[in-house]
Scaffold this motif. Structure first.
Motif: not given
Length: 437
Positions: A99, A141, A145, A40, A207, A36
């Motif tokens: 996501m 999203y 998240s 990101t 993801r 993650q």
């Protein structure tokens, strides 16, 4: 020398299967946390440059500051309207799937926008529609998240983990803002938007590898009941809704400064997109520098210390209003970035500590809903406000509101007194929640 409650102590009670064993310094970073964080960083590279590119796409097509505000507001309106739905979905279904779908949707929207800008003579309505699509993707999203990253780390390592996560995100903002500004100047905004679309697609691929850590919520309850239960959790904590109320105005002010006034001032006085990209990169540098600090600092009064960082949010508006040179503006943006991370890490620790895991995504959704609720109004009215008060007058007003609200929230004793729990206390609370009927 570490104590039993210290994050470096091998005697700390295990809060989750991801708790580290002695000699494994980063064992707290679970597989989901690593994936993650990496995803990101990738999406952050594109996202940091996209607002710069979008603003200058409007200005380059003959648009005004008012139209820049309308395009920014078009992204925020669906974000505000759909965040609560996104939170409810994320607490019912596997968060990683939500996501992935949201990233793919946002990537396609940005790809279409990039193609239109590159083709030349993009219409305002096209910018509005595709910006709105990006806002809808973010609304789905973000709550997923937030729940995933809070779930992926043990509570006793929360400050360190959230600091590392934010450092990764913020480092990508440094590179993305600098690259976005430079590419917008060198080759035009269309290629920056195309890069953002590519970053979304790469992030979605990463993801896809995430694994759900808990089963989805039972399907017996209705969506409306889930939303009602999340709302009860939200309003039962005065410190929570008080700070969200504070941020509803703060985010509107800072959004107007960063999305509308900053690019306009850069275009008129500071040399264009490259200068604003440099200022945004300084903001990102402040975010990362404070992340290094917060990875080691464990303040006891979480929200009191966090709110001292909020006082720095209005510094860029002060610099712009005072017609400060680029060097002073970059310093102001750096300080603002420091304040954002100091608040953000303490806020994430407070949420993980105080909010039941099964309600994380709904609380994140209500948090962001409240925080962003006035942003469409703020950005849409940024141009008219500048016309009525003058550009500098509007900037002075934004700075004054930021400072006033930063002081006002400290009146609440819950904000001043909410404290970090020891590992033992946190373990007891987790046990009570797990055994509660």
């Amino acid at each position: 020398m570490p104590t039993p409650d210290s994050p470096d102590s091998p005697d700390s009670p295990a809060a989750s299967p991801d708790s580290p064993s002695p000699g494994r310094r980063y064992a707290w970073a679970s597989r989901n946390f690593r994936i993650q964080t990496t995803a990101t960083v990738v999406s952050g590279l594109g996202n940091a440059g996209a607002p710069i590119a979008t603003a200058f796409a409007v200005l380059g097509n003959g648009g005004s500051a008012t139209e820049v505000g309308y395009v920014t507001a078009a992204r925020l309106v669906p974000t505000v309207l759909l965040l609560v739905l996104g939170g409810a979905l994320a607490d019912r279904f596997p968060r990683h799937r939500i996501m992935v779908g949201a990233n793919l949707f946002s990537g396609v929207a940005q790809a279409v926008l990039a193609a239109l800008v590159l083709a030349g003579n993009v219409q305002l309505w096209q910018l509005l529609v595709l910006s709105a699509a990006g806002g809808a993707g973010y609304a789905l999203y973000s709550p997923a998240s937030g729940g995933m990253i809070m779930q992926a780390v043990p509570q006793e390592y929360a400050a360190k983990a959230f600091s590392v996560f934010r450092m990764g995100l913020n480092a990508s903002q440094i590179g993305g803002a600098a690259l976005g500004g430079a590419l917008t100047t060198a080759v035009g905004p269309g290629w920056v938007l195309a890069l953002d679309a590519l970053c979304f697609l790469i992030a979605a691929s990463l993801r896809f590898l995430l694994e759900p850590e808990t089963a989805p919520a039972p399907g017996g309850s209705s969506m409306l009941r889930d939303l009602h239960e999340g709302w009860r959790e939200f309003v039962s904590r005065r410190w929570l809704w008080g700070i969200v109320l504070q941020f509803s105005v703060l985010v509107a002010c800072t959004g107007a400064v960063e999305s509308v006034y900053g690019p306009v001032v850069a275009e008129e006085r500071l040399g264009g997109a490259g200068s604003w990209g440099l200022a945004m990169a300084a903001f990102g540098t402040g975010l990362v520098a404070a992340g290094v600090l917060m990875a080691r600092w464990r303040p006891r009064r979480l929200l009191l210390v966090g709110n001292w960082g909020v006082f720095l949010f209005g510094v860029p508006a002060l610099a712009l209003a005072a017609n400060a040179p680029l060097s002073v503006l970059t310093a102001a943006m750096f300080l603002s970035g420091v304040g954002v991370t100091v608040f953000g890490v303490n806020w994430m620790v407070a949420l993980q500590q105080e909010i039941p895991e099964e309600a994380f995504s709904r609380i994140v959704a209500y948090d962001e809903l409240g925080s962003y609720s006035l942003s469409p109004v703020g950005t849409a009215l940024a141009g008219p406000a500048a016309a009525a008060l003058g550009l500098n007058g509007a900037l002075w007003a934004c700075a004054a509101l930021c400072l006033l609200l930063s002081a006002a929230v400290l009146v609440d004793p819950q904000v001043r007194r909410l404290s970090r729990r020891s590992t033992t206390d946190a373990t007891e609370v987790a046990r009570e929640r797990a055994t509660a009927p």
